[in-house]
Design a protein around this motif. Structure first.
Motif, PDB file in Angstrom:
ATOM      1  N   VAL A  88       1.279  -1.096  -0.124  1.00  0.00           N
ATOM      2  CA  VAL A  88      -0.290  -0.176   0.020  1.00  0.00           C
ATOM      3  C   VAL A  88       0.826   0.754   0.152  1.00  0.00           C
ATOM      4  N   TYR A  89       0.543   2.026  -1.034  1.00  0.00           N
ATOM      5  CA  TYR A  89       1.230   3.208  -1.244  1.00  0.00           C
ATOM      6  C   TYR A  89       0.007   4.150  -1.102  1.00  0.00           C
ATOM      7  N   GLU A  90       0.071   5.229  -0.346  1.00  0.00           N
ATOM      8  CA  GLU A  90      -0.735   6.877  -0.727  1.00  0.00           C
ATOM      9  C   GLU A  90      -0.068   7.939   0.173  1.00  0.00           C
ATOM     10  N   ILE A  91      -0.478   8.786  -1.003  1.00  0.00           N
ATOM     11  CA  ILE A  91       0.009   9.657  -0.866  1.00  0.00           C
ATOM     12  C   ILE A  91      -1.610  11.322  -1.014  1.00  0.00           C
ATOM     13  N   ASN A  92      -1.346  11.757   0.464  1.00  0.00           N
ATOM     14  CA  ASN A  92      -1.810  12.431   0.747  1.00  0.00           C
ATOM     15  C   ASN A  92      -2.124  14.178  -0.101  1.00  0.00           C
ATOM     16  N   MET A  93      -2.694  14.522  -0.924  1.00  0.00           N
ATOM     17  CA  MET A  93      -2.344  15.870  -1.878  1.00  0.00           C
ATOM     18  C   MET A  93      -3.367  16.801  -1.558  1.00  0.00           C
ATOM     19  N   THR A 142      -8.579  18.691 -10.147  1.00  0.00           N
ATOM     20  CA  THR A 142      -9.645  18.995  -9.016  1.00  0.00           C
ATOM     21  C   THR A 142     -10.344  17.839  -8.604  1.00  0.00           C
ATOM     22  N   GLU A 143     -10.648  17.413  -7.487  1.00  0.00           N
ATOM     23  CA  GLU A 143     -11.782  16.999  -7.420  1.00  0.00           C
ATOM     24  C   GLU A 143     -12.822  17.634  -6.384  1.00  0.00           C
ATOM     25  N   PHE A 144     -14.168  16.446  -5.532  1.00  0.00           N
ATOM     26  CA  PHE A 144     -15.247  17.017  -5.009  1.00  0.00           C
ATOM     27  C   PHE A 144     -15.191  16.491  -3.342  1.00  0.00           C
ATOM     28  N   GLU A 145     -14.348  15.395  -3.480  1.00  0.00           N
ATOM     29  CA  GLU A 145     -14.436  14.737  -2.792  1.00  0.00           C
ATOM     30  C   GLU A 145     -13.061  14.648  -1.698  1.00  0.00           C
ATOM     31  N   ARG A 146     -13.245  14.507  -0.671  1.00  0.00           N
ATOM     32  CA  ARG A 146     -11.885  14.596  -0.098  1.00  0.00           C
ATOM     33  C   ARG A 146     -10.799  13.417   0.171  1.00  0.00           C
ATOM     34  N   GLU A 147     -11.921  12.455  -0.192  1.00  0.00           N
ATOM     35  CA  GLU A 147     -10.777  10.726   0.023  1.00  0.00           C
ATOM     36  C   GLU A 147     -10.466  10.285  -1.498  1.00  0.00           C
ATOM     37  N   ASP A 148     -11.261  11.445  -2.248  1.00  0.00           N
ATOM     38  CA  ASP A 148     -10.612  11.564  -3.580  1.00  0.00           C
ATOM     39  C   ASP A 148      -8.798  11.650  -4.534  1.00  0.00           C
ATOM     40  N   PHE A 149      -8.488  12.144  -2.913  1.00  0.00           N
ATOM     41  CA  PHE A 149      -6.974  13.478  -2.764  1.00  0.00           C
ATOM     42  C   PHE A 149      -6.830  12.302  -2.329  1.00  0.00           C
ATOM     43  N   VAL A 150      -6.488  11.585  -1.794  1.00  0.00           N
ATOM     44  CA  VAL A 150      -5.697  10.734  -1.615  1.00  0.00           C
ATOM     45  C   VAL A 150      -5.368   9.324  -2.790  1.00  0.00           C
ATOM     46  N   TYR A 151      -3.982   9.282  -3.105  1.00  0.00           N
ATOM     47  CA  TYR A 151      -3.667   9.014  -4.635  1.00  0.00           C
ATOM     48  C   TYR A 151      -3.146   7.704  -3.849  1.00  0.00           C
ATOM     49  N   GLY A 152      -3.038   6.738  -4.331  1.00  0.00           N
ATOM     50  CA  GLY A 152      -2.910   5.782  -4.238  1.00  0.00           C
ATOM     51  C   GLY A 152      -1.456   4.879  -4.964  1.00  0.00           C
ATOM     52  N   ASP A 206      -2.677   2.836  -7.914  1.00  0.00           N
ATOM     53  CA  ASP A 206      -3.321   2.920  -8.928  1.00  0.00           C
ATOM     54  C   ASP A 206      -3.560   4.835  -9.243  1.00  0.00           C
ATOM     55  N   LYS A 207      -3.130   5.478  -8.855  1.00  0.00           N
ATOM     56  CA  LYS A 207      -3.296   6.791  -9.747  1.00  0.00           C
ATOM     57  C   LYS A 207      -1.159   7.056  -9.811  1.00  0.00           C
ATOM     58  N   LEU A 208      -0.979   6.772  -8.713  1.00  0.00           N
ATOM     59  CA  LEU A 208       0.686   7.490  -9.052  1.00  0.00           C
ATOM     60  C   LEU A 208       1.471   6.095  -9.921  1.00  0.00           C
ATOM     61  N   VAL A 209       1.735   4.429  -9.715  1.00  0.00           N
ATOM     62  CA  VAL A 209       2.957   4.509 -10.588  1.00  0.00           C
ATOM     63  C   VAL A 209       2.111   3.653 -11.733  1.00  0.00           C
ATOM     64  N   GLU A 210       3.164   4.659 -12.672  1.00  0.00           N
ATOM     65  CA  GLU A 210       3.492   4.599 -14.118  1.00  0.00           C
ATOM     66  C   GLU A 210       2.957   3.206 -14.641  1.00  0.00           C
ATOM     67  N   PRO A 211       2.365   3.324 -16.237  1.00  0.00           N
ATOM     68  CA  PRO A 211       1.873   2.160 -17.217  1.00  0.00           C
ATOM     69  C   PRO A 211       3.104   1.464 -17.348  1.00  0.00           C
ATOM     70  N   ASN A 212       2.540   0.154 -17.449  1.00  0.00           N
ATOM     71  CA  ASN A 212       3.694  -1.046 -17.260  1.00  0.00           C
ATOM     72  C   ASN A 212       4.732  -0.586 -19.508  1.00  0.00           C
ATOM     73  N   GLU A 213       3.236  -0.056 -19.956  1.00  0.00           N
ATOM     74  CA  GLU A 213       3.422  -0.447 -21.119  1.00  0.00           C
ATOM     75  C   GLU A 213       4.860   0.865 -21.646  1.00  0.00           C
ATOM     76  N   LYS A 214       6.092   0.924 -21.999  1.00  0.00           N
ATOM     77  CA  LYS A 214       7.425   1.647 -22.326  1.00  0.00           C
ATOM     78  C   LYS A 214       6.889   3.060 -22.862  1.00  0.00           C
ATOM     79  N   ASN A 215       5.372   2.657 -24.030  1.00  0.00           N
ATOM     80  CA  ASN A 215       5.695   3.800 -24.540  1.00  0.00           C
ATOM     81  C   ASN A 215       4.929   4.973 -23.527  1.00  0.00           C
ATOM     82  N   GLU A 216       3.933   4.714 -22.326  1.00  0.00           N
ATOM     83  CA  GLU A 216       3.558   5.664 -21.946  1.00  0.00           C
ATOM     84  C   GLU A 216       3.879   5.801 -20.333  1.00  0.00           C
ATOM     85  N   ARG A 217       5.052   5.475 -19.985  1.00  0.00           N
ATOM     86  CA  ARG A 217       6.324   5.408 -18.992  1.00  0.00           C
ATOM     87  C   ARG A 217       5.866   7.377 -19.132  1.00  0.00           C
TER      88      ARG A 217
END
Length: 205
Positions: free
Chosen positions: A112-117, A144-154, A156-167
């Protein structure tokens, strides 16, 4: 009574002239100031349709990098969380299981890796503290987000894609020009790099 400081002024109620009673001079002066701004360069932009150019060292949304084989670099050592002055980073470590060598580079990883933005101050100390070059700040703006919990990035939002062309390309942040930029105390991270600007010692040194 005479004051001790002798700085007080005597207030006199001045009688307004006929023109001042009509407020016409004041209105005309205000209109001239307003009209003068119509011919000046606009200081605002139509964001998000238009974005200002940002420096290579701009500190925006974080990314957790993968290595050249696609495995996550983060080993959950916790140094980024310790270095964070806002205590915005939390994580839970786990042991890599057999068969997961392609997913995680070392035996320990962040389950688990989370950053509270909302708490992050984008100082970049997590980036500098990481011994594995796993976390970097990018030039991306946190949406921008509308809910406070949406600013806690896990992950799923932090790790870059596995595809090399999308890194995420972090090479500009490691370039010599970027290192020189950081040495110049006259620059802020949201300013553009000017290679012709003389680099001096940091203030206080």
């Amino acid at each position: 009574m005479q004051s001790l400081t002798n700085r007080s002024k005597v207030v006199v109620k001045k009688e307004m002239s006929f023109a001042e009673k009509l407020y016409l001079p004041a209105v005309a002066k205000g209109m001239m100031i307003t009209m003068s701004h119509l011919f000046k360069k606009k200081v605002t932009i139509n964001y998000p349709e238009v974005e200002r150019p940002r420096a290579e060292v701009y500190r925006g949304q974080h990314v957790l990098k993968r290595d050249e084989n696609g495995a996550e670099r983060c080993t959950a050592c916790g140094l980024c969380a310790v270095a964070c002055p806002a205590e915005a980073i939390t994580m839970e470590a786990a042991e890599r299981k057999k068969g997961e060598e392609g997913l995680y580079r070392e035996e320990k990883y962040a389950a688990v890796y989370e950053i509270n933005m909302l708490r992050c101050i984008f100082c970049g100390l997590c980036e500098e503290a990481c011994p594995k070059e796993a976390i970097f700040l990018t030039d991306r703006i946190v949406p921008t987000e509308f809910e406070r919990e949406d600013f806690v990035y896990g992950k799923d939002k932090l790790v870059e894609p596995n595809e090399k062309n999308e890194r995420v390309n972090i090479a500009p942040r490691q370039a010599q020009s970027t290192i020189d930029f950081k040495k110049n105390p006259e620059y802020a991270h949201n300013q553009l790099w000017d290679p012709n600007k003389k680099i001096g010692p940091k203030k206080g040194h």
